[in-house]
Design a protein around this motif. Structure first.
Motif, PDB file in Angstrom:
ATOM      1  N   LYS A   1      27.189  51.870  61.264  1.00 56.66           N
ATOM      2  CA  LYS A   1      26.933  53.309  61.286  1.00 56.66           C
ATOM      3  C   LYS A   1      25.489  53.608  61.730  1.00 56.66           C
ATOM      4  CE  LYS A   1      30.354  54.737  57.850  1.00 56.66           C
ATOM      5  NZ  LYS A   1      30.563  55.362  56.520  1.00 56.66           N
ATOM      6  N   PRO A   2      25.296  54.748  62.402  1.00 54.99           N
ATOM      7  CA  PRO A   2      23.954  55.095  62.914  1.00 54.99           C
ATOM      8  C   PRO A   2      22.877  55.167  61.843  1.00 54.99           C
ATOM      9  CG  PRO A   2      25.640  56.538  63.860  1.00 54.99           C
ATOM     10  CD  PRO A   2      26.321  55.726  62.802  1.00 54.99           C
ATOM     11  N   GLU A   3      23.240  55.577  60.616  1.00 52.88           N
ATOM     12  CA  GLU A   3      22.217  55.713  59.574  1.00 52.88           C
ATOM     13  C   GLU A   3      21.594  54.384  59.155  1.00 52.88           C
ATOM     14  OE1 GLU A   3      26.136  56.527  57.174  1.00 52.88           O
ATOM     15  OE2 GLU A   3      25.427  56.725  59.256  1.00 52.88           O
ATOM     16  N   PHE A   4      22.220  53.272  59.562  1.00 44.88           N
ATOM     17  CA  PHE A   4      21.675  51.961  59.204  1.00 44.88           C
ATOM     18  C   PHE A   4      20.953  51.289  60.366  1.00 44.88           C
ATOM     19  CE2 PHE A   4      25.340  52.286  56.136  1.00 44.88           C
ATOM     20  CZ  PHE A   4      24.537  52.640  55.060  1.00 44.88           C
ATOM     21  N   LYS A   5      20.649  52.071  61.412  1.00 50.54           N
ATOM     22  CA  LYS A   5      19.899  51.560  62.556  1.00 50.54           C
ATOM     23  C   LYS A   5      18.564  50.988  62.091  1.00 50.54           C
ATOM     24  CE  LYS A   5      18.636  51.388  67.031  1.00 50.54           C
ATOM     25  NZ  LYS A   5      19.258  50.466  68.001  1.00 50.54           N
ATOM     26  N   ASP A   6      18.299  49.734  62.435  1.00 49.38           N
ATOM     27  CA  ASP A   6      17.059  49.013  62.101  1.00 49.38           C
ATOM     28  C   ASP A   6      16.868  48.793  60.602  1.00 49.38           C
ATOM     29  OD1 ASP A   6      16.357  48.778  64.781  1.00 49.38           O
ATOM     30  OD2 ASP A   6      15.272  50.690  64.773  1.00 49.38           O
ATOM     31  N   LYS A   7      17.906  49.006  59.804  1.00 53.47           N
ATOM     32  CA  LYS A   7      17.816  48.818  58.356  1.00 53.47           C
ATOM     33  C   LYS A   7      18.360  47.462  57.909  1.00 53.47           C
ATOM     34  CE  LYS A   7      16.312  53.035  57.571  1.00 53.47           C
ATOM     35  NZ  LYS A   7      14.910  53.266  57.147  1.00 53.47           N
ATOM     36  N   ILE A   8      18.893  46.695  58.849  1.00 51.27           N
ATOM     37  CA  ILE A   8      19.562  45.429  58.509  1.00 51.27           C
ATOM     38  C   ILE A   8      18.658  44.251  58.849  1.00 51.27           C
ATOM     39  CG2 ILE A   8      21.571  43.974  58.978  1.00 51.27           C
ATOM     40  CD1 ILE A   8      23.098  46.585  59.664  1.00 51.27           C
ATOM     41  N   ILE A   9      18.521  43.336  57.909  1.00 53.04           N
ATOM     42  CA  ILE A   9      17.804  42.075  58.116  1.00 53.04           C
ATOM     43  C   ILE A   9      18.833  40.952  58.018  1.00 53.04           C
ATOM     44  CG2 ILE A   9      15.941  40.562  57.345  1.00 53.04           C
ATOM     45  CD1 ILE A   9      14.878  43.255  58.120  1.00 53.04           C
ATOM     46  N   ILE A  10      18.870  40.091  59.008  1.00 53.08           N
ATOM     47  CA  ILE A  10      19.853  39.003  59.044  1.00 53.08           C
ATOM     48  C   ILE A  10      19.134  37.657  59.069  1.00 53.08           C
ATOM     49  CG2 ILE A  10      21.650  37.889  60.449  1.00 53.08           C
ATOM     50  CD1 ILE A  10      22.711  40.370  59.103  1.00 53.08           C
ATOM     51  N   ARG A  11      19.561  36.754  58.220  1.00 55.83           N
ATOM     52  CA  ARG A  11      19.072  35.369  58.260  1.00 55.83           C
ATOM     53  C   ARG A  11      19.447  34.790  59.612  1.00 55.83           C
ATOM     54  NH1 ARG A  11      17.879  30.250  58.862  1.00 55.83           N
ATOM     55  NH2 ARG A  11      18.455  28.716  57.274  1.00 55.83           N
ATOM     56  N   ASP A  12      18.504  34.107  60.258  1.00 58.20           N
ATOM     57  CA  ASP A  12      18.768  33.520  61.575  1.00 58.20           C
ATOM     58  C   ASP A  12      20.101  32.789  61.564  1.00 58.20           C
ATOM     59  OD1 ASP A  12      18.163  32.823  64.264  1.00 58.20           O
ATOM     60  OD2 ASP A  12      17.607  30.828  63.576  1.00 58.20           O
ATOM     61  N   VAL A  13      20.989  33.195  62.431  1.00 58.09           N
ATOM     62  CA  VAL A  13      22.391  32.797  62.333  1.00 58.09           C
ATOM     63  C   VAL A  13      22.614  31.329  62.695  1.00 58.09           C
ATOM     64  CG1 VAL A  13      24.724  33.254  63.217  1.00 58.09           C
ATOM     65  CG2 VAL A  13      23.155  35.159  62.741  1.00 58.09           C
ATOM     66  N   ALA A  14      22.042  30.891  63.800  1.00 56.34           N
ATOM     67  CA  ALA A  14      22.364  29.559  64.321  1.00 56.34           C
ATOM     68  C   ALA A  14      22.064  28.444  63.334  1.00 56.34           C
ATOM     69  CB  ALA A  14      21.622  29.319  65.631  1.00 56.34           C
ATOM     70  N   ALA A  15      21.020  28.596  62.516  1.00 57.35           N
ATOM     71  CA  ALA A  15      20.600  27.531  61.596  1.00 57.35           C
ATOM     72  C   ALA A  15      21.267  27.607  60.234  1.00 57.35           C
ATOM     73  CB  ALA A  15      19.088  27.579  61.411  1.00 57.35           C
ATOM     74  N   SER A  16      22.040  28.666  59.993  1.00 54.05           N
ATOM     75  CA  SER A  16      22.580  28.914  58.660  1.00 54.05           C
ATOM     76  C   SER A  16      24.095  28.775  58.619  1.00 54.05           C
ATOM     77  CB  SER A  16      22.185  30.331  58.211  1.00 54.05           C
ATOM     78  OG  SER A  16      22.911  30.732  57.078  1.00 54.05           O
ATOM     79  N   GLY A  17      24.582  27.857  57.784  1.00 56.30           N
ATOM     80  CA  GLY A  17      26.022  27.717  57.612  1.00 56.30           C
ATOM     81  C   GLY A  17      26.651  28.996  57.080  1.00 56.30           C
TER      82      GLY A  17
END
Length: 347
Positions: free
Chosen positions: A161-177
Motif C-alpha cells: 500500500k502507498p502509505e507504507f512507501k519507504d517504511k519497510i526495512i528488509i534483511r538482505d535477502v540473498a544471505a538470509s535463509g
C-alpha cells in the motif's frame, strides 16, 4: 651397554608417544574431547544459553565449543566451500531447502539419533542427514511505538500500500535463509507449480518500491526498526519475540490473514567433522527438559511435541500458509538470483 641404553630410551619414547596420542580425539576414557565447531543461524542468546547447558552436562567440552553465528544461507555456502577440508562439525539452524541442498551435495552425514523415531517424516531427511528442530512462522513485524495494531498491515498484500512507501526495512535477502524462504513463498503462492514466477516477481518489485533500506544482518535490522528508520519488516516469529521480551525492543507482529509460511528449521552433522562431538551435541538439543526451556524462555516451537506448552505457545493463533516446499526447493536459487539481479533497488 650403550646399545642397550639407546634401545631402552627409544622404547620409552615410543611408549610415551603412544600414551599421549591414544584416545586424544573424540571422548576418551580420560574425559578428553576434541574441539567442537558449530555454525549456527540461531540467535546468539539461544546459542550461548544452550552451549552453557551443554558444557555443564559435559565438562570435557568446557572451552572447546566454538560457535560462529551466521545467516543460514551463509552457512550453506561456507560448508560447501569447505567440503574438501571441513571446518565445522555441526550445522545448527537452517531451512529445510538449505539443508536438503547440503544433503544432496554430500556435505552432511546420515545417522539415526534416538529422537528420530519421535519425529514426523516431513520434518526429517529419509536418510538421516538432517532433522527439523523447530518450526518458524514467518510474519509481519512492526515497531509498536510507531504503529498501533490497528494501523499495522493485516496481510502480505497490505505491505504494497502507498502509505507504507519507504517504511519497510528488509534483511538482505540473498544471505538470509529466512528471507529467501519468505520471498520464495511470495512467488510460489502465485505460481503453485513454480512454472510462472513472473506474477511473484511483479509482487516483489512493488515490495521493493516500498522498501526504504536493506539491512546487512539481523542486528542492523533491529537497530533500524527500533530507531524508526522504518516501521515494518517481514521476519520470523521467534526472533521478534526474543527481541521484544529479552532486549526490550519496541517490536510486535501480525499473523497474516492469508497465512504465514512455516519453515522447518533444522540441524545436521557436517560430513568429515568431529562426529562424536556433533552427535552428542545434537542428541543434547533434543533433551525434553531443554526443549521445554527453549519453548518457554526462547519462544521456540518444537518440531517434536513437548508435554506442556508454555502459555504463549498454547495461545498462538498460527495460520500456516499453504507452501509447497518441494517447489520452493527446486526454484529458490533461480528466483532469488533473479530478484537480486533484476528487482532489488529497481522498484
Amino acid at each position: 651397554m650403550r646399545r642397550r641404553l639407546l634401545l631402552a630410551g627409544a622404547l620409552a619414547t615410543v611408549l610415551a608417544a603412544g600414551t599421549a596420542c591414544g584416545g586424544g580425539s573424540g571422548d576418551s576414557a580420560g574425559g578428553d574431547a576434541e574441539k567442537l565447531t558449530i555454525y549456527s543461524a540461531r540467535d546468539k542468546k539461544v546459542t550461548t544459553f544452550v552451549v552453557d547447558k551443554f558444557t555443564a552436562k559435559y565438562p570435557e567440552y568446557k572451552g572447546k565449543v566454538e560457535v560462529l553465528n551466521l545467516g543460514a544461507q551463509e552457512i550453506l555456502e561456507r560448508v560447501r566451500a569447505e567440503k574438501a577440508n571441513p571446518q565445522a562439525d555441526v550445522w545448527w539452524g537452517g531451512t529445510q531447502q538449505g539443508l536438503a541442498s547440503g544433503a544432496s551435495e554430500d556435505l552432511l552425514t546420515g545417522w539415526q539419533p534416538s529422537f528420530a523415531g519421535k519425529m514426523d517424516e516431513k520434518y526429517k531427511d529419509p536418510q538421516g542427514r538432517w532433522f527439523g528442530e523447530i518450526l518458524l512462522p514467518e510474519v509481519i513485524m512492526y515497531n509498536n511505538k510507531a504503529l498501533t495494531p490497528e494501523q499495522a498491515p493485516k496481510d502480505w498484500d497490505d505491505l504494497l500500500k502507498p502509505e507504507f512507501k519507504d517504511k519497510i526495512i528488509i534483511r538482505d535477502v540473498a544471505a538470509s535463509g529466512t528471507m529467501r524462504s519468505i520471498y520464495a513463498s511470495m512467488i510460489q503462492r502465485q505460481s503453485p507449480d513454480g512454472s510462472n514466477p513472473q506474477p511473484g516477481y511483479d509482487w516483489l518489485k512493488k515490495l521493493d518500491a516500498n522498501t526504504g533500506a536493506y539491512a546487512a544482518n539481523p542486528t542492523d535490522l533491529y537497530l533500524k526498526l527500533s530507531r524508526q528508520q522504518g516501521t515494518l519488516s517481514a521476519w520470523n516469529l521467534q526472533d521478534i519475540l526474543l527481541q521484544a521480551n529479552q532486549a526490550n525492543m519496541p517490536f510486535d507482529y501480525v499473523m497474516p490473514a492469508s497465512g504465514a509460511p512455516v519453515l522447518v528449521d533444522g540441524l545436521a552433522q557436517v560430513k568429515g567433522g568431529n562426529s562424536a562431538g556433533a552427535q552428542k551435541f545434537l542428541e543434547f538439543l533434543f533433551d525434553d527438559s531443554l526443549r521445554a526451556e527453549l519453548a518457554k524462555d526462547y519462544f521456540q516451537i518444537p518440531a517434536v511435541d513437548i508435554a506442556e506448552k508454555p502459555e504463549w505457545l498454547a495461545k498462538l493463533d498460527l495460520k500456516p500458509m499453504d507452501v509447497d516446499w518441494d517447489v520452493v526447493g527446486k526454484n529458490e536459487t533461480e528466483w532469488i538470483n533473479h530478484w537480486n539481479g533484476q528487482i532489488k533497488n529497481k522498484g
